[in-house]
Design an enzyme around this catalytic site. Structure first.
Site, mmCIF file in Angstrom:
data_model
loop_
_atom_site.group_PDB
_atom_site.id
_atom_site.type_symbol
_atom_site.label_atom_id
_atom_site.label_comp_id
_atom_site.label_asym_id
_atom_site.label_seq_id
_atom_site.Cartn_x
_atom_site.Cartn_y
_atom_site.Cartn_z
ATOM 1 N N VAL A 99 -29.225 -21.191 -52.111
ATOM 2 C CA VAL A 99 -29.985 -22.447 -52.130
ATOM 3 C C VAL A 99 -30.372 -22.828 -53.559
ATOM 4 O O VAL A 99 -30.798 -21.983 -54.352
ATOM 5 C CB VAL A 99 -31.248 -22.329 -51.254
ATOM 6 C CG1 VAL A 99 -32.022 -23.647 -51.249
ATOM 7 C CG2 VAL A 99 -30.872 -21.922 -49.834
ATOM 8 N N HIS A 112 -31.855 -22.452 -59.250
ATOM 9 C CA HIS A 112 -31.538 -21.579 -58.124
ATOM 10 C C HIS A 112 -32.833 -21.066 -57.497
ATOM 11 O O HIS A 112 -33.788 -20.729 -58.196
ATOM 12 C CB HIS A 112 -30.686 -20.397 -58.585
ATOM 13 C CG HIS A 112 -30.036 -19.669 -57.460
ATOM 14 N ND1 HIS A 112 -30.603 -18.552 -56.872
ATOM 15 C CD2 HIS A 112 -28.875 -19.892 -56.797
ATOM 16 C CE1 HIS A 112 -29.813 -18.122 -55.912
ATOM 17 N NE2 HIS A 112 -28.748 -18.913 -55.834
ATOM 18 N N HIS A 113 -32.843 -21.018 -56.161
ATOM 19 C CA HIS A 113 -34.079 -20.683 -55.445
ATOM 20 C C HIS A 113 -34.545 -19.261 -55.715
ATOM 21 O O HIS A 113 -35.710 -18.919 -55.469
ATOM 22 C CB HIS A 113 -33.864 -20.868 -53.943
ATOM 23 C CG HIS A 113 -35.070 -21.394 -53.227
ATOM 24 N ND1 HIS A 113 -36.339 -20.922 -53.450
ATOM 25 C CD2 HIS A 113 -35.207 -22.360 -52.281
ATOM 26 C CE1 HIS A 113 -37.203 -21.555 -52.686
ATOM 27 N NE2 HIS A 113 -36.542 -22.439 -51.965
ATOM 28 N N SER A 114 -33.678 -18.402 -56.214
ATOM 29 C CA SER A 114 -34.098 -17.037 -56.520
ATOM 30 C C SER A 114 -35.106 -16.992 -57.665
ATOM 31 O O SER A 114 -35.818 -15.998 -57.826
ATOM 32 C CB SER A 114 -32.885 -16.172 -56.880
ATOM 33 O OG SER A 114 -32.230 -16.674 -58.030
#
Length: 509
Positions: A59, A170-172
């Site tokens: 995501v 980036h969702h991380s």
């Protein structure tokens, strides 16, 4: 929108303090000298951050920022060096070694992160170009040989702005709320180039009460009983959803594999004063009104789609809905308190430490899809649902269930559990509070802010984002499921007007 000729970039905000490359190098030297005191040095990724590297959870968060002036890329790059790049997540690689992923500090080359495409200023439809640009961006990912973020600067005059910046992260790197807070910490008020944005804080209700003795004890006992019962029911529904319970197939529910499809991101801006008008008249909250108008808009859209084969062309006045529709939104809630804007600004200026990361819990929010005679019933129903969810520990319990699954069965099993819960619901819904005064990004005054994401395993995501006296409604859709996202967005906007008119008609204001 006011004339853009009256806005000028503030000179104080345009002065480059240090280059991004030298800033990154100095920071890396500081990390080495401090014997690893900075948390970014070889720190392992949290389990939730690792989850976003699984194939079905790749995501990306998107933040579209409209500016009232032309964007100067050199100014932006110079300011990023002493703001965003001082956050360790934005200047670190995610490196996998022996099955473990770690944050590894690196030297950031802004030429790879800041993209400035050459554009035809005489194009026929700048708004359509911007929409297509973001759509094509959602087909791509960021190379893992660099920190997982980039910024696209488009000097493109649209109907709402003179230029546009598109952040992709980036969702991380963090949850949506923390990432948005970090971006806002990089901005300053236009009226005061040293002042951070002001975010409204919900006032706590006065806990003083005339009730004493046994009545207070009984009320507290009743509240605890409600929280306990609601939590038990919500956890049961979460487990049932993970095992078998899925939403009714409807025109908004995506097919398996939706996470790999590109996203069409569209948005509309409405008056925040109109939402507050309804809120005050009905004694509710902005969240209640936003949820209510969304329920009304989705009901109008689904009703039209259910009647599209009729000769009337899909009239919304007639109820064409099935007798029962189960439609839920999956809210991913970070149960770790998000760092405030001031704390993030201090971290970037003074190398202070703040808590950061994804501690994700799930909340299943049911939407009532119906054609109602009284438009105000959508808001009343929304208030009842939200009030009940406030009296539940669902997010905390689901977080610990997912954490237990991760520790017991590993990242693959936790990813499968999360994917099943999300894919068996229909959509994602959120409402985020923005600054109450005009702000500037690297000295460029902002006209609007439209956050969203792509890579999620559902076909529809709806975000509400406030900014000064406006509310931007952002839809991220899979066009294979929702071929007419502009119509859906218009239905939500028109529903607000219908609800407001109902308030005026009944003399509630």
């Amino acid at each position: 929108m006011e004339s853009t000729n009256s806005f000028r970039l503030r000179k104080q905000a345009l002065k480059p303090i240090e280059t991004a490359r030298s800033s990154a190098s100095q920071r890396d030297e500081e990390v080495s000298k401090n014997n690893g005191q900075r948390t970014c040095e070889e720190e392992p990724l949290s389990p939730s951050s690792r989850l976003y590297h699984e194939p079905n959870f790749n995501v990306y968060v998107i933040a579209i920022m409209g500016c009232k002036t032309k964007i100067y890329p050199d100014v932006v790059k110079a300011n990023l060096g002493h703001s965003l790049l001082r956050h360790p997540r934005f200047s670190s690689l995610q490196v996998e070694n022996n099955g473990e992923m770690r944050w590894v500090p690196t030297e950031v080359d802004l030429e790879r992160h800041v993209i400035v495409p050459e554009l035809d200023q005489n194009m026929d439809s700048p708004d359509k170009f911007l929409e297509d640009y973001v759509y094509n961006l959602s087909k791509t990912t960021i190379d893992k040989s660099q920190p997982l973020w980039d910024l696209h600067l488009l000097n493109l005059r649209t109907s709402e702005s003179e230029a546009v910046g598109i952040f992709r992260i980036h969702h991380s790197l963090g949850d949506g709320t923390s990432l948005l807070s970090l971006l806002l910490a990089c901005t300053r008020q236009m009226k005061d180039s040293k002042a951070l944005p002001t975010i409204p804080i919900r006032k706590k209700k006065d806990k003083k009460s005339d009730r004493i003795g046994i009545w207070r004890i009984l009320l507290r006992f009743w509240f605890v009983l409600q929280v306990f019962w609601n939590t038990v029911v919500d956890v049961f529904m979460f487990i049932a959803t993970a095992l078998f319970l899925t939403d009714t197939q409807n025109p908004l529910k995506g097919l398996p594999g939706s996470e790999s499809t590109p996203r069409r991101i569209v948005y509309r801006t409405v008056s925040l004063d109109d939402i507050k008008f309804v809120k005050n008249a009905m004694n509710t909250t902005i969240n209640d009104v936003a949820f209510g108008m969304t329920q009304a808009g989705l009901s109008r859209y689904i009703n039209r789609m259910c009647s599209e084969n009729k000769k009337d062309g899909g009239a919304t006045e007639t109820n064409n809905l099935p007798k029962s529709i189960r439609l839920r939104s999956n809210l991913l809630v970070n149960i770790r308190p998000a760092p405030g804007i001031q704390a993030l600004a201090d971290m970037m200026e003074k190398d202070a430490e703040v808590k950061w990361g994804n501690w994700i819990g799930y909340v299943l929010l049911p939407f009532t899809i119906a054609v109602r005679e009284d438009p105000l019933d959508y808001v009343r129903n929304a208030k009842a649902i939200i009030d009940r969810k406030k009296r539940s520990l669902e997010a905390f319990c689901t977080f610990y269930i997912a954490d237990w699954a991760l520790n017991l069965f590993g990242i693959k099993a936790a990813s499968a559990l999360s994917h099943k819960v999300i894919s068996r619901t229909t959509m994602c819904f959120s409402n985020m509070v923005g600054p109450v005064e005009e702000i500037g990004f690297c000295g460029h005054p902002m006209a609007f802010l439209a956050p969203s994401s792509y890579g999620q395993p559902y076909a529809l995501m709806i975000n509400f984002q406030s900014y000064i006296d406006k509310m931007t409604i952002v839809l991220s859709v899979d066009e294979g499921t929702i071929p007419n996202p502009h119509q859906l967005c218009d239905d939500i906007v028109e529903s607000l007007q219908v609800i407001k008119d109902a308030v005026l008609t009944r003399g509630l204001a």
